[in-house]
Design a protein around this motif. Sequence first.
Motif, PDB file in Angstrom:
ATOM      1  N   UNK A 158       9.978  -0.267   3.879  1.00 18.86           N
ATOM      2  CA  UNK A 158      10.342  -1.412   3.023  1.00 18.86           C
ATOM      3  C   UNK A 158      11.478  -2.145   3.721  1.00 18.86           C
ATOM      4  N   UNK A 217       3.956   4.335  -7.108  1.00 18.16           N
ATOM      5  CA  UNK A 217       4.668   3.243  -7.767  1.00 18.16           C
ATOM      6  C   UNK A 217       3.711   2.077  -7.849  1.00 18.16           C
ATOM      7  N   UNK A 270      13.784   5.985  -2.304  1.00 19.53           N
ATOM      8  CA  UNK A 270      12.712   5.388  -3.099  1.00 19.53           C
ATOM      9  C   UNK A 270      11.564   6.395  -3.275  1.00 19.53           C
ATOM     10  N   UNK A 281      -6.644   3.951  -2.113  1.00 18.87           N
ATOM     11  CA  UNK A 281      -6.175   2.572  -1.873  1.00 18.87           C
ATOM     12  C   UNK A 281      -7.397   1.663  -1.828  1.00 18.87           C
ATOM     13  N   UNK A 285       1.582   5.073   7.722  1.00 17.61           N
ATOM     14  CA  UNK A 285       0.843   3.846   8.039  1.00 17.61           C
ATOM     15  C   UNK A 285       1.007   3.473   9.509  1.00 17.61           C
ATOM     16  N   UNK A 326       3.790   1.592  -1.196  1.00 16.45           N
ATOM     17  CA  UNK A 326       4.378   1.736  -2.525  1.00 16.45           C
ATOM     18  C   UNK A 326       3.374   2.391  -3.476  1.00 16.45           C
ATOM     19  N   UNK A 327       2.129   1.948  -3.366  1.00 21.17           N
ATOM     20  CA  UNK A 327       1.077   2.481  -4.231  1.00 21.17           C
ATOM     21  C   UNK A 327       0.849   3.973  -3.954  1.00 21.17           C
ATOM     22  N   UNK A 328       0.886   4.325  -2.658  1.00 22.18           N
ATOM     23  CA  UNK A 328       0.698   5.732  -2.287  1.00 22.18           C
ATOM     24  C   UNK A 328       1.862   6.589  -2.806  1.00 22.18           C
ATOM     25  N   UNK A 342      -6.847   8.261  -0.458  1.00 24.36           N
ATOM     26  CA  UNK A 342      -5.717   8.071  -1.379  1.00 24.36           C
ATOM     27  C   UNK A 342      -6.021   6.994  -2.428  1.00 24.36           C
ATOM     28  N   UNK A 360      10.513   8.403  -7.065  1.00 25.56           N
ATOM     29  CA  UNK A 360       9.226   8.161  -7.730  1.00 25.56           C
ATOM     30  C   UNK A 360       8.548   9.446  -8.164  1.00 25.56           C
ATOM     31  N   UNK A 367      -0.388  14.070  -1.267  1.00 23.09           N
ATOM     32  CA  UNK A 367      -0.735  13.433   0.006  1.00 23.09           C
ATOM     33  C   UNK A 367       0.403  12.543   0.516  1.00 23.09           C
ATOM     34  N   UNK A 395      -2.034  11.893  -5.431  1.00 24.91           N
ATOM     35  CA  UNK A 395      -1.160  11.192  -4.475  1.00 24.91           C
ATOM     36  C   UNK A 395       0.130  11.965  -4.233  1.00 24.91           C
ATOM     37  N   UNK A 444       0.838  -1.204   0.000  1.00 24.62           N
ATOM     38  CA  UNK A 444       0.000   0.000   0.000  1.00 24.62           C
ATOM     39  C   UNK A 444       0.871   1.252   0.000  1.00 24.62           C
ATOM     40  N   UNK A 477       1.205   9.615   3.531  1.00 23.82           N
ATOM     41  CA  UNK A 477       0.433   8.667   4.342  1.00 23.82           C
ATOM     42  C   UNK A 477       1.379   7.996   5.328  1.00 23.82           C
TER      43      UNK A 477
END
Lengths: 272, 247
Positions: B98, A150, B109, B58, B92, A145-147, B56, B113, B88, B85, A143, B90
């Motif tokens: 990672x 990517x 990373x 998800x 978690x 990564x998606x945010x 977002x 992106x 925003x 995105x 999740x 986030x």
Amino acid sequence: MLKKLHKRDKISSNSSSFINTIKEESISFFIHMANATEYLKLVFKNFFSKRFEFQEFLKQCYQMGNKSVGLISVTGIIIGLVLTIQSRPPLVKFGAVAMLPGMVAISIIREMGPVITALICAGKIGSSMGAELGSMRVSEQIDAMEVSNTHPINFLVIPRVFAAIVMIPLLTLYADAIGIFGSWLGINIKDDMSLRLFINQAFTDLDFMDIIPAVIKSFFFGAVIGLVGCYKGYNAGRGTESVGIAANSAVVTASLLLIIVDLIAVQITDLL
Amino acid sequence: MEKQTNKVVVDIQNLKKSFGDLKVLDGITLQLHEKENLVVLGKSGSGKSVLIKCIVSLLKHDKGSITVGKHELTDINDEDLVKVRRKIGFLFQGAALYDSMTVRENLTFALSRLKEKFSKQEINDKIIEALENVGLPDAIDKMPSELSGGMKKRIGLARTLVVHPDIILYDEPTTGLDPITSNEISDLINETKEKFNNSSIIITHDMNCVKTVADRIVMIKDGKVYKEGNLEEFITNEDEYIQSFFK
């Protein structure tokens, strides 16, 4: 009479629960098939439309090769040895012991090498893909990564699938070479044959049509291991137990599919 | 500290989301204003995390609308979703670092992106700045497995801050932490707002965190907004359900 009715009720309740189970299993099968189709569509769409993560692909190639080479070396040498030791007595009986190197080389290159390598990699690489992606799903890394804009299919799945497609044939060729070496060791337990003579005899009986289909087959094996391993991990549930389920299911499904792909490949090769 | 404005940065109207027969969100309407810390309160399973995951994209909402800036998220295309995105950040619940990458790689990373391209030196400077903002510059080459729960949350926040988002969504930022670290994280949320002037939605049921960070509170019950107001209004409210949180 009462006993008979009770028995009839029991049979009817058993058969209705059996029908319900079949119904549920069928629905779950079709849901799985729909999800798998959607996943494959996404993998192909993203492969052609988004940028290829080359660094990640190289990293995965290295990890797959590094993880499996030791196990494949040991298995390859043992398969070569066992095949030679088991095949020798009947050949001696018919006075055809000179055919042993060729026979073992053909069976290793055409079947044992690709299938054993693929099964080992399904266990080693497929399970690790299932567990790694499954734990990333559980800990919300996918999740995250998606945010970060990517697409996880792009970063996690496609490089792994292509690394498996590239590495499984290479590992198969390596296993073939090690297996043939093991066979030479096996022959030298009872006889005395130089490696050069052994290779010469083995390759006299081999032609390209033994090697090429086996290599092509192992590309498909790589695709099966990569796609199934990633699918199981990517679609893992939310709890920690789903990581184990994903890893286990990746191995079982990939192994079964490998055998089916092998059967199809053998039928196609037979037609050529 | 810059004062919050009336400009709405996230507008949620009549949002509905179900999982099978289970209605999780049943017509939520709320707005997040610019430079505002909005706390979303509610008991476990009340749909707070589902709400911010819908923001977002998800999770896809079933009905209603979510507007972030000028983009409405229902049927949003990929290109616009990237833009949304980008605004925003986030954080978690478990930080979601990672775990195959070092702290430096985690932050790199996030930066790599973005559409904007940075030189190696710029990336390094931004990473160090982000880590200094959360007070952990020494953790730069550590693996996530070497970090404590509180440190992971801070690094997670650094990864969020390194891309300078306009809006930060915090999913239970203090859950599972000791009271001292919880207070540090709550202070960090305030410091972040002060320094970067961003708007935040904070999902929590840690009342100390609520008292420290909340500009406004929205309480969710049975998938609907139960009460909305500032901290004072909640503390003085005599409703039994509200008081069960503030006792």
